[in-house]
Scaffold this active site. Structure first.
Site, PDB file in Angstrom:
ATOM      1  N   ASN A 112     -23.807 -17.914 -14.174  1.00  0.00           N
ATOM      2  CA  ASN A 112     -22.684 -17.228 -13.519  1.00  0.00           C
ATOM      3  C   ASN A 112     -22.984 -17.193 -12.019  1.00  0.00           C
ATOM      4  O   ASN A 112     -23.814 -16.406 -11.574  1.00  0.00           O
ATOM      5  CB  ASN A 112     -22.568 -15.811 -14.103  1.00  0.00           C
ATOM      6  CG  ASN A 112     -21.490 -14.995 -13.426  1.00  0.00           C
ATOM      7  OD1 ASN A 112     -20.730 -15.505 -12.590  1.00  0.00           O
ATOM      8  ND2 ASN A 112     -21.415 -13.718 -13.790  1.00  0.00           N
ATOM      9  N   LYS A 158     -21.174 -16.223  -9.674  1.00  0.00           N
ATOM     10  CA  LYS A 158     -20.522 -15.075  -9.004  1.00  0.00           C
ATOM     11  C   LYS A 158     -19.876 -15.533  -7.693  1.00  0.00           C
ATOM     12  O   LYS A 158     -19.454 -16.688  -7.583  1.00  0.00           O
ATOM     13  CB  LYS A 158     -21.529 -13.934  -8.806  1.00  0.00           C
ATOM     14  CG  LYS A 158     -22.208 -13.544 -10.137  1.00  0.00           C
ATOM     15  CD  LYS A 158     -22.994 -12.260 -10.106  1.00  0.00           C
ATOM     16  CE  LYS A 158     -23.623 -11.999 -11.472  1.00  0.00           C
ATOM     17  NZ  LYS A 158     -24.376 -10.767 -11.546  1.00  0.00           N
ATOM     18  N   HIS A 178     -17.090  -8.875 -17.829  1.00  0.00           N
ATOM     19  CA  HIS A 178     -18.330  -8.676 -17.072  1.00  0.00           C
ATOM     20  C   HIS A 178     -18.327  -7.265 -16.484  1.00  0.00           C
ATOM     21  O   HIS A 178     -17.291  -6.777 -16.030  1.00  0.00           O
ATOM     22  CB  HIS A 178     -18.457  -9.725 -15.965  1.00  0.00           C
ATOM     23  CG  HIS A 178     -19.844  -9.794 -15.402  1.00  0.00           C
ATOM     24  ND1 HIS A 178     -20.317  -8.849 -14.521  1.00  0.00           N
ATOM     25  CD2 HIS A 178     -20.868 -10.656 -15.624  1.00  0.00           C
ATOM     26  CE1 HIS A 178     -21.583  -9.145 -14.225  1.00  0.00           C
ATOM     27  NE2 HIS A 178     -21.934 -10.228 -14.881  1.00  0.00           N
ATOM     28  N   GLU A 197     -19.263  -6.201 -13.734  1.00  0.00           N
ATOM     29  CA  GLU A 197     -18.792  -6.130 -12.335  1.00  0.00           C
ATOM     30  C   GLU A 197     -17.270  -6.061 -12.292  1.00  0.00           C
ATOM     31  O   GLU A 197     -16.689  -5.406 -11.429  1.00  0.00           O
ATOM     32  CB  GLU A 197     -19.324  -7.339 -11.547  1.00  0.00           C
ATOM     33  CG  GLU A 197     -20.825  -7.189 -11.287  1.00  0.00           C
ATOM     34  CD  GLU A 197     -21.569  -8.499 -11.112  1.00  0.00           C
ATOM     35  OE1 GLU A 197     -20.939  -9.548 -10.895  1.00  0.00           O
ATOM     36  OE2 GLU A 197     -22.815  -8.462 -11.193  1.00  0.00           O
ATOM     37  N   GLU A 202     -25.362  -7.661 -21.584  1.00  0.00           N
ATOM     38  CA  GLU A 202     -25.863  -7.529 -20.218  1.00  0.00           C
ATOM     39  C   GLU A 202     -26.011  -6.045 -19.876  1.00  0.00           C
ATOM     40  O   GLU A 202     -25.040  -5.408 -19.447  1.00  0.00           O
ATOM     41  CB  GLU A 202     -24.880  -8.173 -19.233  1.00  0.00           C
ATOM     42  CG  GLU A 202     -24.727  -9.665 -19.392  1.00  0.00           C
ATOM     43  CD  GLU A 202     -24.349 -10.349 -18.077  1.00  0.00           C
ATOM     44  OE1 GLU A 202     -24.955 -11.364 -17.761  1.00  0.00           O
ATOM     45  OE2 GLU A 202     -23.472  -9.840 -17.352  1.00  0.00           O
ATOM     46  N   GLY A 220     -29.115  -7.996 -11.635  1.00  0.00           N
ATOM     47  CA  GLY A 220     -29.413  -8.140 -10.212  1.00  0.00           C
ATOM     48  C   GLY A 220     -30.447  -7.155  -9.695  1.00  0.00           C
ATOM     49  O   GLY A 220     -30.613  -7.001  -8.489  1.00  0.00           O
ATOM     50  N   SER A 259     -31.303 -10.143 -14.926  1.00  0.00           N
ATOM     51  CA  SER A 259     -32.597 -10.507 -14.344  1.00  0.00           C
ATOM     52  C   SER A 259     -33.411 -11.443 -15.226  1.00  0.00           C
ATOM     53  O   SER A 259     -34.640 -11.397 -15.209  1.00  0.00           O
ATOM     54  CB  SER A 259     -33.404  -9.246 -13.987  1.00  0.00           C
ATOM     55  OG  SER A 259     -32.713  -8.493 -12.997  1.00  0.00           O
TER      56      SER A 259
HETATM   57  P1  13P Z   1     -28.705 -11.529 -12.704  1.00  0.00           P
HETATM   58  O1  13P Z   1     -29.302 -12.651 -13.541  1.00  0.00           O
HETATM   59  O2  13P Z   1     -28.635 -11.864 -11.250  1.00  0.00           O
HETATM   60  O3  13P Z   1     -29.344 -10.224 -12.997  1.00  0.00           O
HETATM   61  O4  13P Z   1     -27.178 -11.407 -13.179  1.00  0.00           O
HETATM   62  C1  13P Z   1     -26.873 -11.343 -14.522  1.00  0.00           C
HETATM   63  C2  13P Z   1     -25.407 -11.456 -14.683  1.00  0.00           C
HETATM   64  O5  13P Z   1     -24.666 -10.562 -14.311  1.00  0.00           O
HETATM   65  C3  13P Z   1     -24.872 -12.688 -15.262  1.00  0.00           C
HETATM   66  O6  13P Z   1     -23.521 -12.567 -15.564  1.00  0.00           O
END
Ligand code: 13P
Length: 254
Positions: A9, A11, A99, A101, A171, A177, A217
């Site tokens: 992803n 982003k 997601h 976010e 997740e 992150g 992560s």
């Molecule tokens: P990270 O791997 O940067 O923690 O992000 C995970 C994520 O949100 C994938 O959709």
């Protein structure tokens, strides 16, 4: 058949030239892998990069194209939005939905996600549906109840045929992150719970067949141990998917 999947992803990162370069590097690094040796790999660039990145991925190989979101309506006067059908017509096979976010920053709720799931499935896309608890929820010992509700309200309204197209991603929000990965035992525990919920809502066969990815992560150092868990079928990778070497090391961690 349950499939191992590693999805990247990207982003809201990169420029178009950097995205093309990254897709080219990933493709080159995987070029010598024998057919069938790799998991299914999905790259999910931002919308404007989809066509160009898609052209970098060899047809019929392990690399597939995915999007990070779609609008909930089929088409119409929704300035600035992108439909599931548009994504399918530029070569997307997958779309990330739910997601954290998007749930947090764009207030996406179960009702909206239900509409998005329907249009995505109608367009022939495979949704990668995300669930995961916050740190507060985990510390209050509410993780399982929270995940059960996200699955029930967000996903289990789908028919058996629709559900068969879905990939689930666990997740935990506190791991996204932050550099704080769930331990392999924590991931396995929740993945096994998710599979059990699927068996209850659908069938034992549906539970055996659904791929459940871990995200938060995940990196080249911890992927092997995470992917070694019986109910972890791969990963949804953020930060580490932006570096070709790291992403490919994760892909090769099965
Ligand atoms: P990270 O791997 O940067 O923690 O992000 C995970 C994520 O949100 C994938 O959709």
């Amino acid at each position: 058949m349950r499939q191992n999947i590693v999805a990247g992803n990207w982003k809201m990162n990169l420029t178009y030239p950097a995205a093309l370069a990254l897709a080219g590097e990933i493709t080159a690094l995987l070029a010598d892998a024998p057919a069938g040796a790799l998991p299914c790999v999905v790259v999910c660039p931002p919308f404007p990069f989809l066509t160009g990145v898609g052209e970098k991925l060899p047809q019929g190989g392990p690399l597939h194209l995915g999007a990070q979101n779609c609008h909930q309506k089929e088409s119409g006067a929704f300035t600035g939005e992108v439909s599931a059908q548009m994504l399918a017509t530029v070569g997307c096979e997958y779309v990330i939905l739910g997601h954290s976010e998007r749930r947090q920053h764009f207030r996406e709720d179960d009702e909206l996600l239900g509409q998005k799931l329907k249009v995505a499935l109608a367009a022939g896309l495979k949704p990668i549906f995300c669930v995961g608890e916050s740190l507060d929820t985990r510390e209050a010992d509410d993780t399982f109840a929270f995940i059960a509700k996200q699955l029930k309200d967000g996903l289990f309204h789908l028919s058996n045929e629709e559900f068969a197209q879905v990939v689930i991603a666990y997740e935990p929000i506190w791991a996204i992150g932050t550099g704080k990965t769930a331990t392999s035992a924590q991931a396995q525990e929740v993945h096994a719970f998710i599979r059990e919920q699927v068996a209850r809502a659908y069938t034992a066969e549906a539970a055996q067949n659904v791929s459940i990815l871990y995200g938060g992560s995940a990196n080249a150092q911890n992927a092997r141990e995470l992917f070694g868990q019986p109910d972890v079928d791969g990963g949804l990778i953020g930060g580490a998917s932006l570096k070709a070497q790291d992403f490919v090391a994760i892909i090769r961690s099965f």
